[in-house]
Design a protein around this motif. Sequence first.
Motif, PDB file in Angstrom:
ATOM      1  N   THR A   8     -19.251  13.327  -0.286  1.00  0.00           N
ATOM      2  CA  THR A   8     -17.996  13.082  -0.990  1.00  0.00           C
ATOM      3  C   THR A   8     -17.109  14.319  -0.820  1.00  0.00           C
ATOM      4  O   THR A   8     -17.548  15.353  -0.304  1.00  0.00           O
ATOM      5  CB  THR A   8     -18.239  12.832  -2.487  1.00  0.00           C
ATOM      6  N   LEU A   9     -15.886  14.197  -1.268  1.00  0.00           N
ATOM      7  CA  LEU A   9     -14.947  15.305  -1.159  1.00  0.00           C
ATOM      8  C   LEU A   9     -15.454  16.536  -1.922  1.00  0.00           C
ATOM      9  O   LEU A   9     -15.305  17.659  -1.440  1.00  0.00           O
ATOM     10  CB  LEU A   9     -13.565  14.862  -1.680  1.00  0.00           C
ATOM     11  N   ILE A  10     -16.091  16.348  -3.052  1.00  0.00           N
ATOM     12  CA  ILE A  10     -16.601  17.471  -3.850  1.00  0.00           C
ATOM     13  C   ILE A  10     -17.679  18.215  -3.062  1.00  0.00           C
ATOM     14  O   ILE A  10     -17.674  19.442  -2.992  1.00  0.00           O
ATOM     15  CB  ILE A  10     -17.157  16.965  -5.203  1.00  0.00           C
ATOM     16  N   TYR A  11     -18.628  17.476  -2.448  1.00  0.00           N
ATOM     17  CA  TYR A  11     -19.695  18.107  -1.666  1.00  0.00           C
ATOM     18  C   TYR A  11     -19.126  18.823  -0.429  1.00  0.00           C
ATOM     19  O   TYR A  11     -19.530  19.925  -0.083  1.00  0.00           O
ATOM     20  CB  TYR A  11     -20.735  17.082  -1.231  1.00  0.00           C
ATOM     21  N   THR A  12     -18.189  18.182   0.205  1.00  0.00           N
ATOM     22  CA  THR A  12     -17.586  18.761   1.403  1.00  0.00           C
ATOM     23  C   THR A  12     -16.871  20.058   1.054  1.00  0.00           C
ATOM     24  O   THR A  12     -17.016  21.075   1.740  1.00  0.00           O
ATOM     25  CB  THR A  12     -16.608  17.761   2.048  1.00  0.00           C
ATOM     26  N   LYS A  13     -16.094  20.055  -0.026  1.00  0.00           N
ATOM     27  CA  LYS A  13     -15.370  21.260  -0.449  1.00  0.00           C
ATOM     28  C   LYS A  13     -16.348  22.365  -0.840  1.00  0.00           C
ATOM     29  O   LYS A  13     -16.132  23.540  -0.509  1.00  0.00           O
ATOM     30  CB  LYS A  13     -14.451  20.947  -1.633  1.00  0.00           C
ATOM     31  N   ALA A  14     -17.426  22.013  -1.529  1.00  0.00           N
ATOM     32  CA  ALA A  14     -18.422  23.010  -1.929  1.00  0.00           C
ATOM     33  C   ALA A  14     -19.070  23.647  -0.691  1.00  0.00           C
ATOM     34  O   ALA A  14     -19.252  24.869  -0.629  1.00  0.00           O
ATOM     35  CB  ALA A  14     -19.486  22.374  -2.817  1.00  0.00           C
ATOM     36  N   SER A  17     -16.553  25.936   1.068  1.00  0.00           N
ATOM     37  CA  SER A  17     -16.385  27.163   0.297  1.00  0.00           C
ATOM     38  C   SER A  17     -17.563  28.112   0.536  1.00  0.00           C
ATOM     39  O   SER A  17     -17.381  29.316   0.737  1.00  0.00           O
ATOM     40  CB  SER A  17     -16.263  26.837  -1.186  1.00  0.00           C
TER      41      SER A  17
END
Length: 177
Positions: A8-14, A17
């Motif tokens: 998901t976008l949250i996992y990808t962003k994490a 980062s």
Amino acid sequence: MGDRFTWTLIYTKALQSLAADSHADFLIRSQEEQHIAGAIYRAVREATRREVPLLAAGHTTAVQAARSLAERLAAEHQLTQVIYRNGARYPVQAWAEAATLAKSAVAYNAGTLNRAREAGVTYMQVFDGAGCGWTSDKDPGKATGSLRTVEDAAAWPISHPRCRRAFGPRPDVVAPG
């Protein structure tokens, strides 16, 4: 848990980062290593500039110059080991001795070859260790006793650290055979 994982976008962003942060850490560490390596290089260069002229002027032997170089690096720069690119570590005394002996052998042989050129000699006889190859110890072409042109000798004044190679001018040889 039985559920199928999806990015998901949250996992990808994490993950992005974390990757960016890790990259920054590695970059800083790499820059620190380059700075340390540069400082060591400057320390060796400075110490060598003090010791090698004494060797060249004949006021000291290669072993004495190496000992003095190693002592200076240890005392003034806290350098006790030299780390090679492959990760091997050598005591600074062993490194200084090998480096000083190699440089003095190259300089001595260069002087011999330059004088031979001035005298119009084109071939040199090689004096070396019995098992020493021309370009390295693994070279099957053995050096000792061979005849080489002055240009070939200049290209390979030694074949390895601590090499005992020396050259003798052979004005009597025009072309080997």
